[in-house]
Design an enzyme around this catalytic site. Structure first.
Site, PDB file in Angstrom:
ATOM      1  N   SER A  29     -26.828 -56.543  -1.763  1.00 14.54           N
ATOM      2  CA  SER A  29     -27.854 -57.394  -1.151  1.00 14.54           C
ATOM      3  C   SER A  29     -27.253 -58.542  -0.330  1.00 14.54           C
ATOM      4  O   SER A  29     -26.597 -58.288   0.669  1.00 14.54           O
ATOM      5  CB  SER A  29     -28.781 -57.900  -2.259  1.00 14.54           C
ATOM      6  OG  SER A  29     -29.887 -58.537  -1.717  1.00 14.54           O
ATOM      7  N   ASP A  32     -29.076 -55.853   2.638  1.00 12.69           N
ATOM      8  CA  ASP A  32     -29.814 -54.589   2.486  1.00 12.69           C
ATOM      9  C   ASP A  32     -31.227 -54.674   3.069  1.00 12.69           C
ATOM     10  O   ASP A  32     -32.041 -53.765   2.865  1.00 12.69           O
ATOM     11  CB  ASP A  32     -29.839 -54.118   1.026  1.00 12.69           C
ATOM     12  CG  ASP A  32     -30.638 -55.019   0.113  1.00 12.69           C
ATOM     13  OD1 ASP A  32     -30.747 -56.220   0.410  1.00 12.69           O
ATOM     14  OD2 ASP A  32     -31.154 -54.520  -0.908  1.00 12.69           O
TER      15      ASP A  32
HETATM   16 MG    MG Z   1     -31.618 -57.917  -0.655  1.00 11.80          MG
END
Ligand code: MG
Length: 451
Positions: free
Chosen positions: A100, A243
């Site tokens: 992330s 992401d």
């Molecule tokens: Mg994320």
């Protein structure tokens, strides 16, 4: 019923993460693959963000899944919400290799359920038990799974986002996209182009060394985006985390838009069209509540973590309660008409649609929002539960919300004291429209925490 937070050993709120080669090794990811494959038989879709450790780790998760008898479809580099969309269409489970917003040296795994949501706490604990006890249900030679290429499947996600809006709605609007060399390099610029916008990009090549900026879209990292928005005369700039489940915005004047303001603005837009609950964690600004109520909608609070927001939304909707929107004050917004997960590409698309309908530019819309002052702190503490019960006693006559830690709600302000899930500390947040009120309430809380 609201989902409750449960303690896990390996996984955090959004998957398992760590430094590649140290904590996040191919052998750990192989075990995750074998455990998931033992629990969810069938065909599993996998994908990754652009991190340099991604190819090694996705190979490990695929090996584990196939060894457990699952067929695997490798969707390559794509945003987490794109993989979630694909899984909900036709797969039995999924695994996304991503860390992330964490720095480049990190990587991790998010497990996706067949309904496209991230795996909940209860099932994650079962998965962890299998990993720790090495309880894998592996296939014999004739049942080992096969791999196929699913690189073209992301187009279904793109199409579904674009088709959620009138054809060519963005015609005449200039926008700048900064995917940060992360998973959205071939999605968000394409979505906005297909919507008719004139799209400029920066950091739009897949590069796991993240040469342009860190995967966290912070104010400092977005100065080039801000410059480009101003020099191109764009309506806005949008940037994602690694992401691309989160979006942050730069307004037409080149100013970073605080994420609670984005949530407030989008809540105002969505609730103006569709009545229903706005679901958000207890850590979100009261701005969301003010805006929801202004539109005849109510706010439902959840524990902090997008999975709790998503699962609460699903629960409400299954019980017949209409849900308009879900979202966190970090740029992660969930559109229930599309799918029950945070979606950065969809948020960029909604911003186009919102600005087409409004007469004011984004900067004017942000300036018109009520202003709230937030005091934030974290206190190192060994016994956070003792602090919570002390606060509960001290504020027993006030309006309390014990959804996650303790939130004390007053007419002009609120305070949240919440134990961290991973470190020996409590996080303190106090907010009010009046700066002095926020400061005084914060001092009061601190006096109670450390008498
Ligand atoms: Mg994320």
């Amino acid at each position: 019923m609201k989902p409750k937070k449960m303690d896990k050993r390996l996984f955090g709120t959004n998957g398992v993460r760590g430094i590649a080669g140290r904590d996040m090794t191919p052998s750990l990811v192989l075990s995750i693959g074998m455990a998931l494959g033992s629990m969810r038989k069938g065909t599993v879709a996998v994908g990754r963000d652009t991190r340099t450790s991604g190819p090694a780790l996705i190979s490990a998760v695929k090996a584990g899944l196939m060894a457990a008898g699952c067929d695997v479809v490798d969707c390559g580099i794509l945003p987490t919400p794109a993989l979630q969309y694909i899984i909900r269409q036709r797969f039995d489970a999924g695994a996304m290799i991503t860390a992330s917003h964490n720095p480049p040296e990190y990587n991790g795994v998010k497990i996706i359920e067949p309904d496209g949501t991230e795996m909940g706490d209860e099932e994650t604990i079962v998965l962890e038990d299998r990993i720790f006890s090495k309880k894998f249900d592996l296939a014999g030679w004739a049942e080992v799974g096969r791999e196929s290429n699913g690189a073209n499947l992301a187009d279904g996600y793109l199409k579904s986002v674009v088709d959620s809006f009138p054809h060519n709605i963005g015609k005449g609007m200039t926008v700048v996209v900064d995917p940060g060399c992360g998973a959205a390099v071939s999605t968000t610029p394409e979505i906005l182009t297909r919507m008719g916008c004139r799209v400029f990009t920066l950091n739009a090549q897949a590069d796991g060394t993240f040469p342009g900026r860190m995967p966290e879209p912070s104010v400092e990292g977005l100065s080039s985006l801000a410059e480009m928005v101003k020099s191109t005369g764009a309506a806005f700039g949008v940037a994602h985390d690694g992401d691309a489940d989160r979006s942050v915005f730069i307004d037409d004047q080149g100013r970073y838009v605080e994420e609670n303001c984005v949530l407030g603005l989008i809540a105002d837009y969505v609730c103006g069209k569709q009545k229903g609950a706005v679901v958000t964690p207890v850590s979100s600004s009261r701005l969301v509540e003010v805006i929801a109520e202004r539109n005849g909608c109510n706010v439902v609070y959840t524990p902090v973590g997008s999975i709790y927001v998503a699962r609460t939304m699903i629960g409400l909707s299954q019980n017949g309660t209409p849900v308009a929107l879900g979202g966190e004050g970090n740029g992660g917004i969930i559109y229930p008409n599309h799918q029950y997960c945070r979606d950065g590409g969809m948020t960029a698309a909604v911003m186009v649609s919102l600005l087409v309908e409004k007469t004011r530019p984004l900067s004017g819309l942000i300036d018109a929002l009520p202003e709230f002052h937030l005091v934030k702190d974290k206190i190192r503490i060994t016994d956070s539960l003792d602090i919570i019960s002390r606060l509960k006693k001290a504020y027993s006559s006030e309006s309390l919300d014990m959804t996650d830690g303790i939130r004390i709600n007053r007419k002009e302000s609120w305070a949240l004291v919440r134990p961290s899930g991973t470190e020996p500390l409590v996080r303190v947040m106090v907010e009010s429209e009046d700066k002095n009120v926020a400061e005084e309430f914060y001092q009061e809380i601190m006096a109670c925490i450390s008498p």
